[in-house]
Design a protein around this motif. Structure first.
Motif, PDB file in Angstrom:
ATOM      1  N   LEU A 422       0.803  -1.216   0.000  1.00  0.00           N
ATOM      2  CA  LEU A 422       0.000   0.000   0.000  1.00  0.00           C
ATOM      3  C   LEU A 422       0.838   1.269   0.000  1.00  0.00           C
ATOM      4  O   LEU A 422       0.332   2.354  -0.308  1.00  0.00           O
ATOM      5  CB  LEU A 422      -0.941  -0.006   1.204  1.00  0.00           C
ATOM      6  CG  LEU A 422      -2.038  -1.074   1.150  1.00  0.00           C
ATOM      7  CD1 LEU A 422      -2.716  -1.229   2.502  1.00  0.00           C
ATOM      8  CD2 LEU A 422      -3.060  -0.741   0.071  1.00  0.00           C
ATOM      9  N   ILE A 423       2.117   1.157   0.315  1.00  0.00           N
ATOM     10  CA  ILE A 423       2.996   2.322   0.233  1.00  0.00           C
ATOM     11  C   ILE A 423       3.100   2.806  -1.211  1.00  0.00           C
ATOM     12  O   ILE A 423       3.267   4.001  -1.473  1.00  0.00           O
ATOM     13  CB  ILE A 423       4.388   1.985   0.806  1.00  0.00           C
ATOM     14  CG1 ILE A 423       4.296   1.760   2.319  1.00  0.00           C
ATOM     15  CG2 ILE A 423       5.401   3.077   0.499  1.00  0.00           C
ATOM     16  CD1 ILE A 423       5.605   1.344   2.958  1.00  0.00           C
ATOM     17  N   ASP A 424       2.984   1.894  -2.176  1.00  0.00           N
ATOM     18  CA  ASP A 424       3.132   2.247  -3.587  1.00  0.00           C
ATOM     19  C   ASP A 424       1.980   3.084  -4.114  1.00  0.00           C
ATOM     20  O   ASP A 424       2.146   3.825  -5.086  1.00  0.00           O
ATOM     21  CB  ASP A 424       3.240   0.976  -4.447  1.00  0.00           C
ATOM     22  CG  ASP A 424       4.462   0.145  -4.121  1.00  0.00           C
ATOM     23  OD1 ASP A 424       5.434   0.716  -3.577  1.00  0.00           O
ATOM     24  OD2 ASP A 424       4.441  -1.074  -4.387  1.00  0.00           O
ATOM     25  N   THR A 425       0.796   2.948  -3.506  1.00  0.00           N
ATOM     26  CA  THR A 425      -0.407   3.499  -4.138  1.00  0.00           C
ATOM     27  C   THR A 425      -1.249   4.383  -3.229  1.00  0.00           C
ATOM     28  O   THR A 425      -2.253   4.934  -3.686  1.00  0.00           O
ATOM     29  CB  THR A 425      -1.284   2.351  -4.633  1.00  0.00           C
ATOM     30  OG1 THR A 425      -1.577   1.474  -3.531  1.00  0.00           O
ATOM     31  CG2 THR A 425      -0.592   1.562  -5.742  1.00  0.00           C
ATOM     32  N   THR A 426      -0.881   4.498  -1.953  1.00  0.00           N
ATOM     33  CA  THR A 426      -1.661   5.297  -1.009  1.00  0.00           C
ATOM     34  C   THR A 426      -0.720   6.096  -0.111  1.00  0.00           C
ATOM     35  O   THR A 426       0.504   5.982  -0.217  1.00  0.00           O
ATOM     36  CB  THR A 426      -2.552   4.405  -0.113  1.00  0.00           C
ATOM     37  OG1 THR A 426      -1.731   3.706   0.831  1.00  0.00           O
ATOM     38  CG2 THR A 426      -3.346   3.393  -0.934  1.00  0.00           C
ATOM     39  N   GLN A 456     -10.142  -0.524   7.349  1.00  0.00           N
ATOM     40  CA  GLN A 456      -8.963   0.336   7.449  1.00  0.00           C
ATOM     41  C   GLN A 456      -8.492   0.768   6.058  1.00  0.00           C
ATOM     42  O   GLN A 456      -8.108   1.928   5.854  1.00  0.00           O
ATOM     43  CB  GLN A 456      -7.829  -0.405   8.158  1.00  0.00           C
ATOM     44  CG  GLN A 456      -8.075  -0.734   9.621  1.00  0.00           C
ATOM     45  CD  GLN A 456      -6.969  -1.608  10.182  1.00  0.00           C
ATOM     46  OE1 GLN A 456      -6.873  -2.796   9.848  1.00  0.00           O
ATOM     47  NE2 GLN A 456      -6.123  -1.017  11.017  1.00  0.00           N
ATOM     48  N   ILE A 457      -8.507  -0.164   5.136  1.00  0.00           N
ATOM     49  CA  ILE A 457      -8.045   0.127   3.775  1.00  0.00           C
ATOM     50  C   ILE A 457      -8.948   1.166   3.106  1.00  0.00           C
ATOM     51  O   ILE A 457      -8.476   2.066   2.407  1.00  0.00           O
ATOM     52  CB  ILE A 457      -7.977  -1.170   2.952  1.00  0.00           C
ATOM     53  CG1 ILE A 457      -6.865  -2.068   3.510  1.00  0.00           C
ATOM     54  CG2 ILE A 457      -7.742  -0.879   1.478  1.00  0.00           C
ATOM     55  CD1 ILE A 457      -6.841  -3.465   2.930  1.00  0.00           C
ATOM     56  N   GLN A 458     -10.254   1.060   3.349  1.00  0.00           N
ATOM     57  CA  GLN A 458     -11.187   2.010   2.753  1.00  0.00           C
ATOM     58  C   GLN A 458     -10.895   3.449   3.165  1.00  0.00           C
ATOM     59  O   GLN A 458     -11.201   4.387   2.427  1.00  0.00           O
ATOM     60  CB  GLN A 458     -12.623   1.664   3.168  1.00  0.00           C
ATOM     61  CG  GLN A 458     -13.258   0.546   2.362  1.00  0.00           C
ATOM     62  CD  GLN A 458     -14.690   0.317   2.804  1.00  0.00           C
ATOM     63  OE1 GLN A 458     -14.936  -0.088   3.947  1.00  0.00           O
ATOM     64  NE2 GLN A 458     -15.633   0.580   1.918  1.00  0.00           N
ATOM     65  N   ASP A 459     -10.338   3.610   4.350  1.00  0.00           N
ATOM     66  CA  ASP A 459     -10.071   4.959   4.856  1.00  0.00           C
ATOM     67  C   ASP A 459      -8.758   5.543   4.339  1.00  0.00           C
ATOM     68  O   ASP A 459      -8.453   6.712   4.611  1.00  0.00           O
ATOM     69  CB  ASP A 459     -10.033   4.942   6.392  1.00  0.00           C
ATOM     70  CG  ASP A 459     -11.412   4.717   7.002  1.00  0.00           C
ATOM     71  OD1 ASP A 459     -12.411   5.001   6.309  1.00  0.00           O
ATOM     72  OD2 ASP A 459     -11.486   4.230   8.147  1.00  0.00           O
ATOM     73  N   LEU A 460      -7.980   4.757   3.600  1.00  0.00           N
ATOM     74  CA  LEU A 460      -6.703   5.247   3.101  1.00  0.00           C
ATOM     75  C   LEU A 460      -6.906   6.248   1.968  1.00  0.00           C
ATOM     76  O   LEU A 460      -7.887   6.189   1.217  1.00  0.00           O
ATOM     77  CB  LEU A 460      -5.840   4.086   2.615  1.00  0.00           C
ATOM     78  CG  LEU A 460      -5.342   3.109   3.681  1.00  0.00           C
ATOM     79  CD1 LEU A 460      -4.602   1.952   3.031  1.00  0.00           C
ATOM     80  CD2 LEU A 460      -4.441   3.821   4.692  1.00  0.00           C
ATOM     81  N   ALA A 482      -7.540  12.041  -5.241  1.00  0.00           N
ATOM     82  CA  ALA A 482      -8.996  11.969  -5.387  1.00  0.00           C
ATOM     83  C   ALA A 482      -9.477  10.518  -5.443  1.00  0.00           C
ATOM     84  O   ALA A 482      -8.740   9.607  -5.818  1.00  0.00           O
ATOM     85  CB  ALA A 482      -9.427  12.705  -6.644  1.00  0.00           C
ATOM     86  N   GLY A 483     -10.724  10.325  -5.064  1.00  0.00           N
ATOM     87  CA  GLY A 483     -11.361   9.023  -5.213  1.00  0.00           C
ATOM     88  C   GLY A 483     -11.229   8.124  -4.004  1.00  0.00           C
ATOM     89  O   GLY A 483     -10.502   8.425  -3.048  1.00  0.00           O
ATOM     90  N   LYS A 484     -11.923   7.002  -4.070  1.00  0.00           N
ATOM     91  CA  LYS A 484     -11.924   6.002  -3.007  1.00  0.00           C
ATOM     92  C   LYS A 484     -11.555   4.644  -3.583  1.00  0.00           C
ATOM     93  O   LYS A 484     -11.888   4.320  -4.723  1.00  0.00           O
ATOM     94  CB  LYS A 484     -13.315   5.913  -2.365  1.00  0.00           C
ATOM     95  CG  LYS A 484     -13.727   7.174  -1.616  1.00  0.00           C
ATOM     96  CD  LYS A 484     -12.881   7.377  -0.373  1.00  0.00           C
ATOM     97  CE  LYS A 484     -13.345   8.578   0.442  1.00  0.00           C
ATOM     98  NZ  LYS A 484     -12.476   8.785   1.639  1.00  0.00           N
TER      99      LYS A 484
END
Length: 773
Positions: A422-426, A456-460, A482-484
């Motif tokens: 998730l460091i790569d994309t969030t 937790q992921i949804q809140d990133l 932007a976006g979810k």
């Protein structure tokens, strides 16, 4: 110093190659397309909102100066080969000490020639429009001196490989000897030359008696008024050129901004105006378009034509254009309010195609070629990948297939995300550092998707990708976060509701690791969501399942409703027959990299491989990835234009689909009217010939030869079956505990006991190159 140089045949048209020898070489291999001199593909010509109602003109600044040295013979001839048949040749006029006219892009010769090496120590300092400049000036050398000077690429971000061809400096007579459809002389510094007893007026009047000059431009009112009575506007149109808004015009002492408000005065001595494109579509401080000005409408009302300048494919365009240069040209000619009467471009092939193929297509234009547009993380060139906004944009942009790279959360929820880290994309690294762990199988440290619950992921906060940071090509910064993030269930529902898609692509990676080490049944989670979303009971949407792991596809082999897509994660130069046979045993189609089709060396295409031919011969459709709009993603051969690249792959190799992060671009490409008759496409819609551009480079400047990419073999494909699903690690056990790193980034060693795999053992520049060598 000059004695050790080959003397250039300067200011002579004898070295120019007859265009007819080059035309047959424009087409890639045996593709059945003629280089007709038509404008567009078929159908009646549209009505334009230009002053005349005709199509805007394409003015090639110094020829095709975006690729080869400005104002060189090759630049002008390349324009004739690739651009609209009525493209106009532009010459920035300079004068030598003995009053020879020279086509050179600047009053100083430093960047555009090798004069600094030929005449070391001969630089001077002069005031040019009140600004002191130091360099080598044309007026300090006579024509004999300059016969030993060669042209060079003056934009350092462009290839310097062609400089070794020692292209000579040309005169306007040399350029008109090429018989262009139109010829444009730009006189930028009349007052400066007059201060040094050289007369641009005398040269231009004398030249007009021996050649046809269709257009003359200058930013100096005094020069244009001095010649306006000597030219018939039906033969030669005079254009007043606007410099910067706050710059001062020397003969009136007014700023160009104030002169913009007095177009009726300009009409008294000119037929048109030449303006920077920002005079028409201004940009804000963040490089986004502001509303258009009224300049074009005001000029047309005054009876003045408008030609816009400063068009470069290889520059940071306004973010509104998503790095597609065709989009920029269409903004100036196809906006529904007005059209400029022409554009000045370093890449004349692009406006030629924009005006004659893409303009006035209409909302309901049909596809002219049968090629799938498959997304790469949705429209991830415009929004953070795999977000709701990226998918919505992809659907509205006309994608055929949207993709979901599968990741899985700690609580077993499958969702779409391009990386398991998730460091790569969030922005996870900013908020969840305590969850960082080291997993050797997944390339080390990271915050991994299986370490967090879906809530937790949804809140990133997602982050847009920027694959070309060294070129400062930032993607849509206003929408950087932007976006979810989207669950697989939501993705499938979005696709089903769209109504315009032909399919979805589910990309599954790291399955072996997730099943064995994390106890996460990835394939089961995907199949469950497909069933719950009703995909088992419908035929409207094709279900494509892609993986670089043959073990994943073999596991799904009995799922007859799936198209199984094998992704070759290596760059290959060929494919062994046994490897092709093995793929056929577990997959229905293949996706390969662009460089596996057209290998590159130092950003030049070297050849075309036989990979596509071998796969297609085995009835395996081929998809190619990844097509990005940014010019940095394309070899020089494609002229910094994504549409030229798409055209070469789609028409030149007949691939079944393209994988792209900008789906709007290939979707529009498929509909352009120049593809209506594939037996008669114009030159700006013909595939390029692989390797021909590198053939123009002189031997001393050639990049070092590279070994060919290895072929795809059985060992590259073979894998052990997927392991059974293990138990979930306890809360206090590290994610990678006890694991042995595999030799392949797939999470499963290739070449391991693959008993389940059934072995297969049971012509654009050729003539010019000869001339230059």
């Amino acid at each position: 110093m000059t004695g050790c140089r080959r003397k250039s045949p300067a200011m002579s048209a004898s070295m120019l190659l007859p265009l007819g020898l080059l035309l047959p070489l424009l087409i890639l291999h045996s593709f059945p397309a003629s280089v007709s001199a038509q404008r567009g593909g078929s159908g009646s010509a549209p009505r334009w909102q230009t002053l005349s109602g005709n199509s805007p003109i394409v003015v090639a600044r110094g020829g095709f100066s975006g690729l080869v040295p400005d104002s060189s013979s090759a630049a002008y001839q390349l324009t004739q080969l690739t651009s609209a048949p009525d493209a106009v040749f532009w010459c920035d006029l300079q004068l030598s000490k003995d009053s020879f006219g020279l086509c050179l892009p600047d009053v100083k010769l430093d960047n555009s020639t090798d004069i600094a090496q030929v005449y070391q120590g001969r630089q001077n300092t002069y005031a040019v429009n009140g600004v002191r400049q130091t360099g080598w000036f044309a007026m300090d050398f006579n024509s004999t001196d300059l016969s030993t000077v060669a042209l060079a690429q003056g934009v350092f971000s462009r290839s310097q490989k062609f400089d070794s061809n020692l292209f000579p400096i040309l005169t306007p007579d040399d350029v008109t000897a090429l018989k262009p459809a139109g010829f444009w002389l730009n006189i930028q510094h009349d007052a400066f030359y007059a201060q040094h007893n050289l007369s641009m007026r005398a040269y231009v009047l004398a030249a007009s008696r021996r050649m046809v000059i269709n257009y003359i431009s200058s930013p100096e009112v005094g020069f244009l008024t001095s010649i306006s009575s000597r030219f018939n506007p039906r033969i030669t149109k005079l254009f007043f050129r606007f410099n910067g808004f706050d710059d001062v015009e020397p003969s009136t002492n007014q700023t160009y901004g104030s002169l913009r408000s007095n177009l009726t005065f300009i009409k008294t001595f000119a037929s048109g105006i030449l303006v920077p494109k920002t005079y028409i579509w201004p940009l804000d401080a963040s490089n986004y378009l502001q509303p258009s000005t009224s300049l074009v409408l005001d000029a047309h009302k005054a009876g003045l034509e408008v030609v816009a300048t400063d068009f470069y494919n290889d520059a940071v365009l306004s973010y509104n254009y998503s790095y597609d240069p065709v989009s920029e040209y269409l903004q100036f000619v196809n906006n529904g309010q007005f059209s400029v009467d022409g554009v000045l471009s370093d890449f004349p092939i692009t406006p030629s195609a924009a005006f004659n193929c893409f303009a006035h297509m209409g909302q309901n234009a049909s596809d002219k070629v049968n090629t799938l547009v498959i997304t790469k993380n949705g429209a991830s060139g415009d929004y953070p990948g795999c977000t709701n906004l990226a998918y919505q944009k992809a659907i509205s942009d006309g994608a055929d297939v949207i993709d979901c790279p599968i990741q899985i959360s700690q609580d077993g929820v499958a969702f779409c995300q391009s990386s398991i880290n998730l460091i790569d994309t969030t922005t996870a690294a900013e908020t969840l550092t305590s969850l960082s762990s080291n997993v050797p199988e997944l390339k080390g440290d990271g915050i991994y998707t299986f370490s967090l619950n879906w809530s937790q992921i949804q809140d990133l906060t997602p982050v847009i990708s920027n694959p070309f940071p060294s070129y400062q090509l930032v993607r849509n910064p206003k929408e950087r976060n932007a976006g979810k993030l989207v669950s697989l269930a939501d993705f499938l529902g979005m696709a089903k509701d769209a109504g315009s898609l032909s399919g979805v692509l589910i990309n599954i990676e790291n399955a072996a690791y997730l099943m064995e080490k994390q106890g996460l049944a990835v394939l089961d989670a995907v199949e469950t969501e497909l069933t719950k979303a009703g995909y088992d009971n419908q035929t409207a949407l094709k279900i494509m399942v892609q993986s670089t792991n043959s073990s994943v596809l073999m596991k799904l082999k009995d799922k007859k409703q799936y198209e199984l897509v094998y992704a070759v994660d290596e760059t290959i130069g060929s494919a062994d027959p046994s490897a092709v046979s093995d793929i056929k045993n577990f997959a229905h189609s293949v996706v390969i990299s662009k460089e596996s089709v057209f290998p590159e060396n130092d950003a030049f295409v070297t050849r075309m491989t036989d990979v596509i031919t071998k796969l297609q011969k085995a009835d395996l459709p081929v998809y190619v990835q990844t097509f990005s709009n940014e010019f940095a993603s394309q070899p020089w051969d494609f002229f910094a234009d994504i549409n030229v690249e798409l055209n070469t792959y789609i028409l030149g190799t007949n691939i079944s689909g393209v994988v792209t992060d900008f789906p709007e671009t290939p979707n529009r490409y498929k509909k352009n009217r120049c593809l209506a008759n594939l037996d008669n496409v114009p030159p700006y819609m013909a595939p390029v010939q692989a390797g021909s551009l590198l053939g123009l480079v002189q031997t001393p400047s050639l990049p070092p030869a590279q070994a060919p990419n290895p072929p795809l073999t059985e060992n590259d494909i073979a894998e052990a079956p997927l392991p059974p699903v293990g138990t979930r690690p306890t809360a206090d056990s590290p994610p990678g505990a006890g694991a042995t790193p595999p030799p392949s980034p797939s999470g499963q060693p290739k070449g391991a006991a693959a008993g389940f795999v059934v072995s297969s053992v049971a012509i654009l520049f050729t003539a010019l190159s000869l001339l230059l060598h």
